[in-house]
Design a protein around this motif. Sequence first.
Motif, short mmCIF file in Angstrom:
data_model
loop_
_atom_site.label_atom_id
_atom_site.label_comp_id
_atom_site.label_asym_id
_atom_site.label_seq_id
_atom_site.Cartn_x
_atom_site.Cartn_y
_atom_site.Cartn_z
N PHE A 256 0.85 -1.20 0.00
CA PHE A 256 0.00 0.00 0.00
C PHE A 256 0.88 1.25 0.00
N ARG A 257 1.86 1.25 0.92
CA ARG A 257 2.71 2.44 1.04
C ARG A 257 3.60 2.62 -0.19
N LYS A 258 3.97 1.51 -0.82
CA LYS A 258 4.78 1.60 -2.04
C LYS A 258 3.96 2.27 -3.16
N GLU A 259 2.66 1.95 -3.21
CA GLU A 259 1.79 2.59 -4.20
C GLU A 259 1.82 4.12 -4.06
N ILE A 260 1.80 4.58 -2.80
CA ILE A 260 1.82 6.03 -2.55
C ILE A 260 3.18 6.61 -2.96
N ARG A 261 4.24 5.90 -2.56
CA ARG A 261 5.59 6.42 -2.86
C ARG A 261 5.86 6.45 -4.35
N ASP A 262 5.48 5.37 -5.05
CA ASP A 262 5.68 5.34 -6.51
C ASP A 262 4.88 6.47 -7.18
N ASN A 263 3.68 6.66 -6.70
CA ASN A 263 2.80 7.69 -7.23
C ASN A 263 3.45 9.07 -7.04
N ARG A 264 3.92 9.29 -5.82
CA ARG A 264 4.56 10.57 -5.48
C ARG A 264 5.78 10.82 -6.36
N GLU A 265 6.59 9.77 -6.49
CA GLU A 265 7.83 9.90 -7.24
C GLU A 265 7.53 10.27 -8.71
N HIS A 266 6.54 9.61 -9.29
CA HIS A 266 6.21 9.90 -10.69
C HIS A 266 5.62 11.30 -10.86
N ILE A 267 4.79 11.71 -9.89
CA ILE A 267 4.22 13.06 -9.99
C ILE A 267 5.34 14.09 -9.90
N THR A 268 6.29 13.84 -8.99
CA THR A 268 7.39 14.79 -8.78
C THR A 268 8.23 14.99 -10.03
N GLN A 269 8.21 14.01 -10.94
CA GLN A 269 8.98 14.17 -12.18
C GLN A 269 8.42 15.32 -13.03
N SER A 270 7.12 15.61 -12.89
CA SER A 270 6.54 16.70 -13.69
C SER A 270 6.17 17.93 -12.86
N VAL A 271 5.93 17.72 -11.55
CA VAL A 271 5.36 18.78 -10.73
C VAL A 271 6.18 18.95 -9.45
N ALA A 272 6.50 20.19 -9.12
CA ALA A 272 7.28 20.44 -7.90
C ALA A 272 6.43 20.33 -6.65
N GLY A 273 7.06 20.11 -5.52
CA GLY A 273 6.35 20.12 -4.23
C GLY A 273 5.96 18.73 -3.76
N ILE A 274 5.90 18.57 -2.43
CA ILE A 274 5.52 17.29 -1.83
C ILE A 274 4.00 17.18 -1.82
N LYS A 275 3.50 16.07 -2.29
CA LYS A 275 2.05 15.90 -2.36
C LYS A 275 1.53 15.22 -1.09
N THR A 276 0.54 15.83 -0.48
CA THR A 276 0.06 15.32 0.81
C THR A 276 -1.46 15.08 0.83
N HIS A 277 -2.10 15.27 -0.33
CA HIS A 277 -3.54 15.01 -0.39
C HIS A 277 -3.78 13.78 -1.25
N PHE A 278 -4.74 12.96 -0.84
CA PHE A 278 -4.93 11.65 -1.44
C PHE A 278 -6.40 11.40 -1.71
N CYS A 279 -6.65 10.56 -2.71
CA CYS A 279 -8.03 10.14 -3.00
C CYS A 279 -8.01 8.63 -3.18
N TYR A 280 -8.91 7.92 -2.49
CA TYR A 280 -8.96 6.46 -2.58
C TYR A 280 -9.40 6.02 -3.97
N PRO A 281 -8.59 5.21 -4.67
CA PRO A 281 -9.02 4.70 -5.98
C PRO A 281 -10.35 3.94 -5.84
N SER A 282 -11.27 4.22 -6.73
CA SER A 282 -12.60 3.61 -6.73
C SER A 282 -13.36 3.87 -5.43
N GLY A 283 -12.89 4.81 -4.64
CA GLY A 283 -13.57 5.15 -3.39
C GLY A 283 -13.48 4.05 -2.34
N ALA A 284 -12.60 3.06 -2.57
CA ALA A 284 -12.56 1.90 -1.66
C ALA A 284 -11.57 2.13 -0.52
N TYR A 285 -12.04 2.04 0.72
CA TYR A 285 -11.13 2.22 1.86
C TYR A 285 -11.42 1.19 2.95
#
Length: 356
Positions: A256-285
Amino acid sequence: MGPSDRLRRTLRRSAIAVLKNCGAFHLVQASNWRRQRLMILCYHGISLEDEHEWRPYLFIRPEQFERRLEILRKGNYSVLPLAEALERLYRDDLPPRSVAITFDDGTYDFYSQAHPRLQQFGYPVTVYLTTYYSQLQRPVFSLVCSYMIWKARTQGRVDLSELGIRGPVILDSADDRQRAVDEIVQGADAQDLTGQQKDGIAARLAEVLKIDYRDLVRKRILQLMNPQEIKKLADAGVDFQLHTHRHRTPTVEDLFRKEIRDNREHITQSVAGIKTHFCYPSGAYRPEFLAWLASEGIVSATTCDTGIATPQSNPLLLPRLVDTTGRSDLEFESWVNGIGHFLSSGKKARLAYVPD
Ligand SMILES: [Zn+2]
């Protein structure tokens, strides 16, 4: 939709019309009750062609989206950037009629259909970006299979045995179409295919269904924005946030945490700043996700549960309003002004979206 659902909808619409005519809209809209609350709107896609006919819960037409923005403008809603809106929600410092606009996934149609319209109205927006398909730049496999089989719905029956589907598929049967999609997607997952290999299957499916796959790919239907497009929008002020790398929420903490880190890392390649807001895929939590999100420094997480956020809402379980094709303008207005809260049965959103 069954007869009782239809009746409920008719009654709801009549009740909303009566409430509007008797001035209740204004009463709730101008109330302190509404001022303390934040309506977070959730969109997925704005159709490039006919996607809203295929998935009316996920896509809406551009004109309908424009009408929603017009309702916000006419009603003098305070459309705030998500981070600011949340800070002010918990400080009890929101302006009247606060709204935040969010888009899930980051499909190409956000770039071509949604963003120009938002810009025209001057409204800020947050895109919860899932990054795997943004890198791959091919249509999202499970979605494009479903879309193509739906597009072929008038072709009678088809033999998809070469793609591992048992027996003929009756294309005008929604159940049969769903079964075929499930079998194709599960078959690909069972073989642990790469994104490229899955795309080869989608291309073959298109050929059997006599659909021009190259044309569909060229139009970018069901594709994600590429990193250059993301960068361009980020420069124009669009806020990109987290939605997992592969649009999934594993139930094992490390994954689960790797999903967040990979996501963050890829976003950071295009966008500056640390991302701290999240949305549950398919609304599933699940309850255990909250601590895992907090360990990754996530300060807010939105669901697809219907509702308006209050200072008492758990910041990691924020409700939203998933806007859909089936919602009338008046129903939409009743939700943003707050009346919808009093008419709702608190049902969870129906999202027919299988995580890839
Ligand atoms: Zn999503």
